[in-house]
Design an enzyme around this catalytic site. Structure first.
Site, PDB file in Angstrom:
ATOM      1  N   ARG A 105      -8.618  12.439  -2.278  1.00  0.00           N
ATOM      2  CA  ARG A 105      -9.784  13.318  -2.459  1.00  0.00           C
ATOM      3  C   ARG A 105      -9.648  14.448  -1.454  1.00  0.00           C
ATOM      4  NH1 ARG A 105     -16.157  12.024  -3.051  1.00  0.00           N
ATOM      5  NH2 ARG A 105     -15.344  11.584  -5.130  1.00  0.00           N
ATOM      6  N   HIS A 132     -12.571  16.439 -11.412  1.00  0.00           N
ATOM      7  CA  HIS A 132     -12.910  15.073 -10.966  1.00  0.00           C
ATOM      8  C   HIS A 132     -12.667  14.126 -12.140  1.00  0.00           C
ATOM      9  CE1 HIS A 132     -14.575  11.879  -8.778  1.00  0.00           C
ATOM     10  NE2 HIS A 132     -15.855  12.172  -8.791  1.00  0.00           N
ATOM     11  N   GLN A 135     -14.197  10.406 -12.645  1.00  0.00           N
ATOM     12  CA  GLN A 135     -15.600  10.326 -13.042  1.00  0.00           C
ATOM     13  C   GLN A 135     -15.739  10.393 -14.564  1.00  0.00           C
ATOM     14  OE1 GLN A 135     -18.416  10.018 -10.884  1.00  0.00           O
ATOM     15  NE2 GLN A 135     -19.331   9.486 -12.848  1.00  0.00           N
ATOM     16  N   ASP A 220     -25.040  18.097 -12.303  1.00  0.00           N
ATOM     17  CA  ASP A 220     -24.422  17.723 -11.031  1.00  0.00           C
ATOM     18  C   ASP A 220     -25.119  18.542  -9.953  1.00  0.00           C
ATOM     19  OD1 ASP A 220     -22.650  16.786  -9.064  1.00  0.00           O
ATOM     20  OD2 ASP A 220     -20.985  18.077  -9.692  1.00  0.00           O
ATOM     21  N   CYS A 260     -23.057  12.423 -12.086  1.00  0.00           N
ATOM     22  CA  CYS A 260     -22.017  11.656 -11.388  1.00  0.00           C
ATOM     23  C   CYS A 260     -22.521  11.041 -10.088  1.00  0.00           C
ATOM     24  CB  CYS A 260     -20.799  12.538 -11.134  1.00  0.00           C
ATOM     25  SG  CYS A 260     -21.119  13.919 -10.012  1.00  0.00           S
ATOM     26  N   ARG A 288     -17.278   3.337 -12.740  1.00  0.00           N
ATOM     27  CA  ARG A 288     -16.185   3.848 -11.918  1.00  0.00           C
ATOM     28  C   ARG A 288     -15.237   2.683 -11.571  1.00  0.00           C
ATOM     29  NH1 ARG A 288     -16.776   8.495  -8.960  1.00  0.00           N
ATOM     30  NH2 ARG A 288     -14.557   8.166  -8.571  1.00  0.00           N
TER      31      ARG A 288
END
Ligand code: CP
Ligand code: NVA
Length: 303
Positions: A105, A132, A135, A220, A260, A288
């Site tokens: 990340r 991402h 996700q 988001d 998310c 996840r």
């Protein structure tokens, strides 16, 4: 030594591979809930490099590896030589001789690409400023579990044209749905990513128009990691892009809401929307774990 498969973006797997991965994620979830052991990766080690904060990504990968019979190793750039300037290429060459898979990340997407180029083992993108993809595996699993195939459905993205928005654009291509993106001018998604998706993605300025009849409404945070200094300016611009109860009422009668997480109640989403029965954010978070276990099995040739 054969070239490893990487997962830097949703486009790294074919639509068929993604579908099979989600089938397996659903199966792994069933096994997990039934308490049935499923240690398909005994002794394997996942290195996890974090240059940004995380709750879900770290815990899901680490717990997932343990449940598959292996282990996850948390590596913060603050405590490794990466934080003191050891080149990414050298770090990739060293770590990939010691572990079986590496998740990163970080900020610049190009860094993950460079890492993968020098790695002998599969590299997973655990979020960059650009995309991402992990996700989206969880989000697509969640939609399938609640409503069946997302192919041919309409998804409304409300808010910033950010890394999550880019991954929704890629998902529209791979899972074959229509995507309406409602974002303020100046915060559009990357034009190349958008153009590659062709006619299935469109930009609208009016969030109510985007939500109208949509099967899924997604948002988001307005302030992604690394944008903390722009917080006040962003909050002023994004005011009209909050997902409200009125917006959800304009969507299809069985529309779902996704985020998310972490969510900021009262900013990008009203608390009542986040906590409503058609909000599936907790399933999304749980998935996840299952989706990434399926991804690890896929990349490491197990399962
Ligand atoms: N959604 C997500 O990636 O959460 P974390 O930042 O907590 O990992
Ligand atoms: N867009 C957000 C997602 C966090 C999971 C960020 O990049 O901070």
């Amino acid at each position: 030594m054969s070239e490893p498969r990487h997962f830097l973006s949703l486009l790294d797997l074919s639509p068929e591979e993604l579908d099979r991965l989600i089938d397996r994620a659903i199966e792994l979830k069933r096994l997990q809930h039934a308490g049935t052991p499923h240690a398909s990766l005994p002794g394997r080690v996942l290195g996890m490099i974090f240059e940004k904060s995380s709750t879900r990504t770290r815990v899901s990968f680490e717990a997932g590896m343990t449940q598959l019979g292996g282990s996850g190793m948390f590596l913060s750039s603050r405590d490794t030589q990466l934080g003191r300037g050891e080149p990414i290429e050298d770090t990739a060459r060293v770590l990939s001789r010691m572990v079986d898979c590496i998740m990163i990340r970080t900020f610049e997407h190009e860094k993950v690409e460079r890492f993968a180029e020098y790695s002998r083992v599969p590299v997973i993108n655990g979020l960059t400023d650009l995309v991402h993809p992990c996700q989206l595996l969880a989000d697509m699993q969640t939609y399938r579990e609640h409503r069946g195939s997302i192919a041919g459905r309409t998804v409304a993205w409300v808010g910033d044209g950010n890394n999550m928005c880019h991954s929704y654009i890629n998902a529209a291509r791979q899972f074959d749905f229509r995507l309406r993106i409602a974002c303020p001018e100046g915060f559009d998604p990357d034009p190349d990513i958008l153009a590659a998706a062709g006619a299935r993605c469109e930009i609208l300025r009016d969030p109510m128009q985007a939500a109208d009849g949509a099967d899924l409404v997604v948002t988001d945070t307005w302030v992604s990691m690394g944008q903390e200094e722009e917080k006040a300016q962003r909050q002023a611009v994004f005011g009209a892009y909050k997902v409200t109860r009125e917006m959800m009422a304009a969507a299809a009668p069985d529309a779902l809401f996704m985020h998310c997480l972490p969510a900021y109640r009262g900013m990008e989403v009203e608390a009542e929307v986040l906590d409503a029965p058609d909000s599936v954010v907790w399933d999304e978070a749980e998935n996840r774990l299952h989706a990434q276990k399926a991804l690890l099995e896929f990349l490491l040739g197990a399962g």
